[in-house]
Design a protein around this motif. Structure first.
Motif, PDB file in Angstrom:
ATOM      1  N   TRP A   9       0.818  -1.096   0.021  1.00 36.93           N
ATOM      2  CA  TRP A   9       0.225   0.047   0.076  1.00 36.93           C
ATOM      3  C   TRP A   9       0.854   1.356   0.022  1.00 36.93           C
ATOM      4  O   TRP A   9       0.436   2.249  -0.774  1.00 36.93           O
ATOM      5  CB  TRP A   9      -0.884   0.105   1.313  1.00 36.93           C
ATOM      6  CG  TRP A   9      -1.947   1.257   1.283  1.00 36.93           C
ATOM      7  CD1 TRP A   9      -3.241   1.198   0.813  1.00 36.93           C
ATOM      8  CD2 TRP A   9      -1.683   2.387   2.163  1.00 36.93           C
ATOM      9  NE1 TRP A   9      -3.732   2.218   1.158  1.00 36.93           N
ATOM     10  CE2 TRP A   9      -2.913   2.826   2.023  1.00 36.93           C
ATOM     11  CE3 TRP A   9      -0.757   2.744   3.055  1.00 36.93           C
ATOM     12  CZ2 TRP A   9      -3.355   4.242   2.680  1.00 36.93           C
ATOM     13  CZ3 TRP A   9      -0.910   4.160   3.377  1.00 36.93           C
ATOM     14  CH2 TRP A   9      -2.291   4.769   3.459  1.00 36.93           C
ATOM     15  N   LEU A  10       1.888   1.335   0.849  1.00 37.99           N
ATOM     16  CA  LEU A  10       2.908   2.256   0.873  1.00 37.99           C
ATOM     17  C   LEU A  10       3.679   2.427  -0.560  1.00 37.99           C
ATOM     18  O   LEU A  10       3.810   3.737  -0.678  1.00 37.99           O
ATOM     19  CB  LEU A  10       3.950   2.190   1.958  1.00 37.99           C
ATOM     20  CG  LEU A  10       3.304   2.328   3.276  1.00 37.99           C
ATOM     21  CD1 LEU A  10       4.533   1.784   4.380  1.00 37.99           C
ATOM     22  CD2 LEU A  10       3.020   3.745   3.707  1.00 37.99           C
ATOM     23  N   ARG A  13       1.986   5.025  -2.548  1.00 38.38           N
ATOM     24  CA  ARG A  13       1.938   6.484  -1.938  1.00 38.38           C
ATOM     25  C   ARG A  13       3.074   7.518  -2.518  1.00 38.38           C
ATOM     26  O   ARG A  13       4.296   7.028  -2.530  1.00 38.38           O
ATOM     27  CB  ARG A  13       1.992   6.343  -0.456  1.00 38.38           C
ATOM     28  CG  ARG A  13       1.703   7.519   0.516  1.00 38.38           C
ATOM     29  CD  ARG A  13       1.863   7.184   1.947  1.00 38.38           C
ATOM     30  NE  ARG A  13       1.175   8.334   2.771  1.00 38.38           N
ATOM     31  CZ  ARG A  13       0.010   8.775   3.038  1.00 38.38           C
ATOM     32  NH1 ARG A  13      -0.901   7.959   2.422  1.00 38.38           N
ATOM     33  NH2 ARG A  13      -0.316   9.568   3.614  1.00 38.38           N
ATOM     34  N   LEU A  14       2.685   8.639  -2.576  1.00 35.38           N
ATOM     35  CA  LEU A  14       3.734   9.590  -3.205  1.00 35.38           C
ATOM     36  C   LEU A  14       3.912  10.518  -2.176  1.00 35.38           C
ATOM     37  O   LEU A  14       3.049  11.059  -1.281  1.00 35.38           O
ATOM     38  CB  LEU A  14       3.150  10.283  -4.320  1.00 35.38           C
ATOM     39  CG  LEU A  14       2.741   9.348  -5.893  1.00 35.38           C
ATOM     40  CD1 LEU A  14       2.345  10.146  -6.711  1.00 35.38           C
ATOM     41  CD2 LEU A  14       3.995   8.713  -6.070  1.00 35.38           C
ATOM     42  N   TRP A  15       5.069  11.114  -2.081  1.00 31.47           N
ATOM     43  CA  TRP A  15       5.470  12.182  -1.117  1.00 31.47           C
ATOM     44  C   TRP A  15       6.115  13.207  -2.046  1.00 31.47           C
ATOM     45  O   TRP A  15       7.238  13.070  -2.763  1.00 31.47           O
ATOM     46  CB  TRP A  15       6.313  11.688  -0.043  1.00 31.47           C
ATOM     47  CG  TRP A  15       6.695  12.682   0.885  1.00 31.47           C
ATOM     48  CD1 TRP A  15       5.796  13.210   1.778  1.00 31.47           C
ATOM     49  CD2 TRP A  15       7.954  13.515   1.035  1.00 31.47           C
ATOM     50  NE1 TRP A  15       6.211  14.159   2.652  1.00 31.47           N
ATOM     51  CE2 TRP A  15       7.539  14.311   2.199  1.00 31.47           C
ATOM     52  CE3 TRP A  15       8.933  13.463   0.629  1.00 31.47           C
ATOM     53  CZ2 TRP A  15       8.581  15.277   2.704  1.00 31.47           C
ATOM     54  CZ3 TRP A  15       9.958  14.091   1.017  1.00 31.47           C
ATOM     55  CH2 TRP A  15       9.765  14.994   2.133  1.00 31.47           C
ATOM     56  N   ILE A 100       1.128   5.217  12.410  1.00 36.03           N
ATOM     57  CA  ILE A 100       0.316   4.949  12.883  1.00 36.03           C
ATOM     58  C   ILE A 100      -1.074   5.523  12.284  1.00 36.03           C
ATOM     59  O   ILE A 100      -2.057   4.682  12.050  1.00 36.03           O
ATOM     60  CB  ILE A 100       0.189   4.860  14.640  1.00 36.03           C
ATOM     61  CG1 ILE A 100       1.199   3.972  14.945  1.00 36.03           C
ATOM     62  CG2 ILE A 100      -1.171   4.608  14.901  1.00 36.03           C
ATOM     63  CD1 ILE A 100       0.886   2.464  14.972  1.00 36.03           C
ATOM     64  N   THR A 101      -1.165   6.912  11.832  1.00 33.10           N
ATOM     65  CA  THR A 101      -1.977   7.335  11.203  1.00 33.10           C
ATOM     66  C   THR A 101      -2.277   6.713   9.782  1.00 33.10           C
ATOM     67  O   THR A 101      -3.233   6.270   9.322  1.00 33.10           O
ATOM     68  CB  THR A 101      -1.620   9.000  10.966  1.00 33.10           C
ATOM     69  OG1 THR A 101      -1.813   9.631  12.305  1.00 33.10           O
ATOM     70  CG2 THR A 101      -2.709   9.634   9.973  1.00 33.10           C
ATOM     71  N   GLN A 102      -1.083   6.422   9.131  1.00 30.41           N
ATOM     72  CA  GLN A 102      -1.022   6.069   7.871  1.00 30.41           C
ATOM     73  C   GLN A 102      -1.647   4.661   7.825  1.00 30.41           C
ATOM     74  O   GLN A 102      -2.267   4.158   6.929  1.00 30.41           O
ATOM     75  CB  GLN A 102       0.202   6.039   7.096  1.00 30.41           C
ATOM     76  CG  GLN A 102       0.677   7.450   6.820  1.00 30.41           C
ATOM     77  CD  GLN A 102       2.210   7.566   6.610  1.00 30.41           C
ATOM     78  OE1 GLN A 102       2.890   6.679   5.938  1.00 30.41           O
ATOM     79  NE2 GLN A 102       2.963   8.654   6.897  1.00 30.41           N
ATOM     80  N   PRO A 112      -4.154   5.163  -1.183  1.00 34.40           N
ATOM     81  CA  PRO A 112      -2.891   5.224  -0.608  1.00 34.40           C
ATOM     82  C   PRO A 112      -2.203   6.791  -0.507  1.00 34.40           C
ATOM     83  O   PRO A 112      -1.424   6.878   0.232  1.00 34.40           O
ATOM     84  CB  PRO A 112      -2.088   4.616  -1.629  1.00 34.40           C
ATOM     85  CG  PRO A 112      -3.054   3.251  -2.257  1.00 34.40           C
ATOM     86  CD  PRO A 112      -4.126   4.041  -2.306  1.00 34.40           C
ATOM     87  N   ASN A 113      -2.993   7.515  -1.413  1.00 33.74           N
ATOM     88  CA  ASN A 113      -2.278   8.972  -1.263  1.00 33.74           C
ATOM     89  C   ASN A 113      -3.362  10.042  -0.172  1.00 33.74           C
ATOM     90  O   ASN A 113      -2.978  11.181  -0.281  1.00 33.74           O
ATOM     91  CB  ASN A 113      -2.185   9.621  -2.475  1.00 33.74           C
ATOM     92  CG  ASN A 113      -0.958   9.016  -3.242  1.00 33.74           C
ATOM     93  OD1 ASN A 113       0.015   8.998  -2.899  1.00 33.74           O
ATOM     94  ND2 ASN A 113      -1.394   8.354  -4.475  1.00 33.74           N
ATOM     95  N   TYR A 114      -4.110   9.157   0.238  1.00 34.48           N
ATOM     96  CA  TYR A 114      -4.885   9.956   1.354  1.00 34.48           C
ATOM     97  C   TYR A 114      -4.235  10.825   2.316  1.00 34.48           C
ATOM     98  O   TYR A 114      -3.483   9.966   3.112  1.00 34.48           O
ATOM     99  CB  TYR A 114      -6.157   9.045   1.915  1.00 34.48           C
ATOM    100  CG  TYR A 114      -6.872   9.780   3.071  1.00 34.48           C
ATOM    101  CD1 TYR A 114      -8.137  10.527   2.414  1.00 34.48           C
ATOM    102  CD2 TYR A 114      -6.718  10.166   4.209  1.00 34.48           C
ATOM    103  CE1 TYR A 114      -8.934  11.302   3.211  1.00 34.48           C
ATOM    104  CE2 TYR A 114      -7.532  10.587   5.215  1.00 34.48           C
ATOM    105  CZ  TYR A 114      -8.559  11.311   4.584  1.00 34.48           C
ATOM    106  OH  TYR A 114      -9.322  11.934   5.612  1.00 34.48           O
ATOM    107  N   GLY A 115      -4.110  11.983   2.677  1.00 36.63           N
ATOM    108  CA  GLY A 115      -3.386  12.605   3.392  1.00 36.63           C
ATOM    109  C   GLY A 115      -1.867  12.669   3.424  1.00 36.63           C
ATOM    110  O   GLY A 115      -1.262  13.118   4.026  1.00 36.63           O
ATOM    111  N   ALA A 116      -1.426  12.330   1.988  1.00 37.99           N
ATOM    112  CA  ALA A 116      -0.097  12.296   1.788  1.00 37.99           C
ATOM    113  C   ALA A 116       0.717  13.564   1.952  1.00 37.99           C
ATOM    114  O   ALA A 116       1.751  13.627   2.327  1.00 37.99           O
ATOM    115  CB  ALA A 116       0.262  11.745   0.360  1.00 37.99           C
ATOM    116  N   SER A 117      -0.165  14.756   1.754  1.00 37.01           N
ATOM    117  CA  SER A 117       0.709  16.050   1.944  1.00 37.01           C
ATOM    118  C   SER A 117       1.001  16.478   3.278  1.00 37.01           C
ATOM    119  O   SER A 117       1.796  17.263   3.459  1.00 37.01           O
ATOM    120  CB  SER A 117      -0.385  17.134   1.444  1.00 37.01           C
ATOM    121  OG  SER A 117      -1.428  17.098   2.061  1.00 37.01           O
TER     122      SER A 117
END
Length: 875
Positions: A9-10, A13-15, A100-102, A112-117
């Motif tokens: 899942w990670l 995810r984008l950062w 833990i949030t992720q 997967p990109n929910y809340g990534a910012s």
């Protein structure tokens, strides 16, 4: 937790528009696992993160972590359950909260990109460059990593983090080598080692080693992405087993190498000594107990140590503790280096402690004119220092017995002799650079410059080894060498395969690198031809002879009871072992030094000793070969490896009193430039600055870079100085202050027996000659009794005068024969008068010569007896 699914899942995810790195994915999985392990410490009854989520307590978990981040001091126990021993836990708690949030988003099925910012920057491990810098304490690593590719750098960092995340410590050794296992700052030795970093030209690899088989961890892992991923997976699967292996108390996270290398932290050995002194020795003395017993196992548990039984035994049975506690060596019961070993220390009033019998180091110079017996006297002084209780009568038989003992001590390398000369320097006396070729068959052509110890450093090493040894010294007969063969056997290439030697020491075996991955245990391999044929059949492309010429003696010729000497180059050795087992094959080694025999290590050295201490000649480059017994100095070898003795009750006892004494004799010490020969060591030879003395000093040697070098207190220096060569007043002032001077003057009374044998009054002759020399020159140019003491006949007295005394007087008086005549009279030399050549006007001059036959009354004339008048008239 669902680690693999979360990592996938990670992966989506984008950062900042870029996919997460492998390091970031691994770190976030690790943080979630850390929280899961600490749930009970955080106050939750659930044992998994999934259980917390399903129970509807996820918000409470996030709030708990957030509160702890704001005020860690409010509940340090809770903080330690997820962040063990962090100096500043807020940063790590913030990273745990983010992970833990992720994981909550993942469990909730969100994109997967929910809340990534809102993702924070990973900060607890730092960047790859910061992590690599933590290993730069090893200069070899620092140089090697400069040439690594990006893939190699990332692979190493991922594997290093996997080790750290499993709770293991990274640390440097003094080989040097980088290892991982269990080792806290200040510990002399690692309680446990699981693996090491092996540096090679192409980058290197991580491998499991030492005690890895206890956890079923095997294999080597190159510095590439595939191998790193496999290593990380292995560490994750074994994490629970690893955490149960030698768990540190209290629980803590792993140390990085720059954290574990603290020079100012008290060593474990010193802590053991101080603890036993404070909790055993001193309380027992206050209560008037005659003795006190220390049991190794309970002491280990009291101090919270981890399987440190060998360190405890070494610390408490060593001379340093005996001097600290002012006690004799203990009576020991039970197996060495075991939990059941008992050490009983005698505290009675009559007990003589090691410190009380410690002799003062002697720096002595015997000075005097030539022929006064200075070198002759050094034998007496040296033997007296080594055997203080010995007595030898001043007779011919007494001298023979003395010299017999002197030769024995020389053979044991307890007495060394050197003669100084004008070209003698520091590089010859202490240490200097010498060309060395490769020390094994795999070595490359050419040579390298290596620091080679001189005679002074060599005898210092021997004396220090005797001073610090925990085992007592026994008579050489205590170790029976009959029927044993001696073998030279290398244990890995020095500098590049030090892990081989360290593992052999730790696990009590010797190992052979030749022979590949073939198991030679079967009976059919009991002949040379069978081993050679099998090797060529399985390895037709490798026809290196050593694969069978080295394997065969190791497999078939070496026997239980044989002695193995481990070399350090071709001119030194670092360990001695007794073979205790038959050949065996280690399959987990994958052909890397897989052929082994169990041994009992009789001697292991922190600093290698010169090979000529125990073996005549140098080693060759072959890894393994037998040594002829006639090349082995059995007396010196027996002294080095002599084991603990036993008393009538079967109890092991260590020797009380001073350690073996060593003597360095420097003949003609004033012929060399003292400052040039001794260098900075002129300070270290002062008696109160010796190792083991109150004001001991050490330094780093310039060529070998050996740290903490000092001159042991059980090394004595005896010099001789001929005062006719150089005035004592001109001797280096620094040397004069550091030595005691004992004059060896001519002693005419020693010629009484020679006078009777020869019929010549040699007592009066010597006294008269010396009185006249002292009047004409000074007392330092007198001649010694040794010129005449061995004369048996009158003819030998005449020969001594003609061939020794008169030539010496010629040198003293610079061919001024009138002054020689003033000393000897006219019984030995004659004066003729030479007329000037034709055509030259001038006075007649004297021409002196030694008489072909001395006058009958030459000696009477010399000592001033009345000359026969009739004879004079006849002349």
């Amino acid at each position: 937790m669902r680690k693999d699914d979360f990592r996938d899942w990670l992966g989506k995810r984008l950062w900042k528009g870029e996919p997460l790195s492998d390091t970031a994915k691994i770190s976030r999985c690790r943080r979630c696992q850390r929280v899961e392990r600490g749930l009970q410490g955080l106050g939750f009854t659930e044992t998994t993160l999934e259980g917390v989520f399903e129970a509807g307590h996820w918000g409470a978990l996030l709030a708990r972590l957030a509160d702890l981040k704001k005020n860690p001091a409010a509940d340090l126990d809770a903080v330690r359950s997820v962040v063990p021993e962090a100096k500043g836990p807020q940063g790590q708690l913030g990273n745990l909260h983010a992970a833990i949030t992720q994981y909550g988003y993942f469990l909730d099925g969100r994109d997967p990109n929910y809340g990534a910012s809102d993702d924070p920057i990973d900060s607890d491990e730092g960047s790859d460059e910061e992590l690599l810098a933590r290993f730069d304490g090893d200069f070899r690593f620092r140089e090697a990593r400069r040439n690594w590719s990006d893939e190699q750098r990332m692979a190493f960092c991922n594997m290093a983090r996997a080790v750290h995340n499993a709770g293991l410590d990274w640390y440097h050794t003094n080989i040097p080598q980088i290892r991982f296992g269990r080792r806290s700052p200040g510990e002399d030795k690692a309680p446990g080692t699981l693996g090491s970093m092996q540096l090679r030209k192409n980058g290197g690899f991580l491998e499991f080693s030492h005690q890895h088989d206890r956890l079923n961890l095997t294999g080597t892992y190159q510095l590439d992405k595939m191998a790193a991923d496999e290593f990380v997976s292995v560490m994750e699967d074994a994490e629970e087993v690893i955490r149960r292996w030698l768990p540190p108390q209290p629980t803590r996270s792993g140390f990085w190498p720059d954290e574990a290398a603290s020079d100012d932290v008290e060593s474990q050995a010193d802590r053991i000594r101080q603890y036993v002194l404070a909790h055993y020795i001193e309380p027992a003395r206050r209560h008037g107990n005659p003795n006190v017993t220390v049991i190794v196992g309970p002491l280990n548990n009291e101090m919270g140590l981890h399987m440190s039984w060998p360190n405890i035994c070494q610390a408490l049975e060593g001379r340093k503790f005996l001097e600290l506690a002012k006690v004799p060596a203990p009576v020991a019961q039970g197996p060495k280096q075991s939990t059941t070993r008992q050490l009983t220390f005698d505290l009675s009033e009559g007990a003589i402690s090691v410190a009380e019998v410690k002799p003062n180091p002697q720096n002595l110079i015997l000075y005097g004119p030539p022929g006064t017996g200075k070198t002759y006297r050094t034998a007496i002084e040296a033997v007296k220092l080594c055997d203080p209780q010995a007595a030898y009568p001043v007779t011919e038989h007494g001298r023979q017995a003395l010299m017999k003992r002197y030769r024995e001590l020389e053979a044991e390398k307890r007495i060394a002799f050197v003669t100084f000369h004008q070209n003698y320097d520091y590089e010859t006396f202490v240490e200097g650079l010498r060309p060395e070729t490769a020390e094994n068959e795999r070595g490359s052509a050419g040579f390298r410059l290596e620091a080679r110890a001189g005679i002074f450093r060599e005898i210092c090493a021997l004396a220090d080894q005797a001073r610090n040894r925990t085992a007592p010294l026994a008579d050489t007969s205590a170790y029976d060498f009959s029927g044993r063969r001696f073998w030279k056997m290398g244990q890995g290439a020095i500098g590049t395969e030090d892990d081989v030697y360290e593992s052999a020491l730790a696990n009590n075996y010797v190992t052979l690198g030749w022979g590949g991955s073939i198991d030679w245990s079967e009976e059919r391999f009991s002949t040379f031809d069978a081993i050679k044929a099998e090797w060529l059949a399985q390895n037709p492309d490798d026809t290196t002879p050593s694969n069978w010429t080295q394997t065969w003696p190791f497999r078939c010729e070496m026997q239980i009871g044989d002695i193995v000497i481990v070399p350090y180059g071709n001119t030194a050795f670092r360990a001695i072992a007794e073979v205790t087992g038959e050949y065996r094959f280690e399959p987990s080694a994958d052909g890397y030094y897989a052929h082994r025999r169990n041994v009992r290590w009789l001697l292991t050295l922190d600093e290698p000793l010169p090979l000529d201490t125990i073996v005549d000649g140098n080693f060759t480059m072959r890894t393994l070969y037998s040594l002829p017994t006639k090349r082995v100095n059995l007396a010196a070898l027996g002294r080095l490896i002599a084991g603990d003795g036993e008393n009538d009750n079967g109890e092991e006892t260590a020797r009380d009193g001073a350690p073996d004494q060593f003597v360095l004799i420097i003949d003609e010490i004033n012929r060399a430039n003292i400052s040039k020969a001794f260098g900075e060591l002129i300070t270290l030879i002062e008696p109160d600055k010796r190792l083991g003395m109150p004001n001991e000093l050490t330094l780093t040697l310039p060529y070998s870079k050996k740290r903490d070098f000092g001159v042991p207190a059980n090394l004595h220096i005896i010099g001789t100085m001929n005062t006719a060569d150089r005035s004592i007043a001109l001797l280096d002032t620094a040397l004069r202050r550091r030595f005691n001077f004992r004059e060896m003057a001519p002693d005419p009374d020693l010629l009484l027996e020679a006078s009777k044998r020869t019929g010549t009054n040699l007592v009066r002759v010597l006294a008269t000659i010396n009185q006249r020399i002292e009047y004409l020159i000074d007392r330092e140019h007198r001649i010694g009794h040794a010129f005449f003491i061995c004369c048996e006949t009158a003819e030998q007295v005449h020969a001594a005068m003609r061939d020794k005394v008169i030539p010496l007087l010629q040198e003293y008086f610079f061919e001024d024969w009138s002054r020689i005549h003033a000393v000897l009279g006219d019984g030995f030399i004659q004066e003729d008068k030479l007329d000037p050549p034709p055509g030259i006007e001038g006075d007649r001059v004297s021409s002196w010569s030694v008489l072909a036959t001395f006058k009958v009354d030459a000696f009477d004339r010399l000592i001033g007896k009345v000359v026969n008048a009739a004879e004079e008239l006849g002349k």
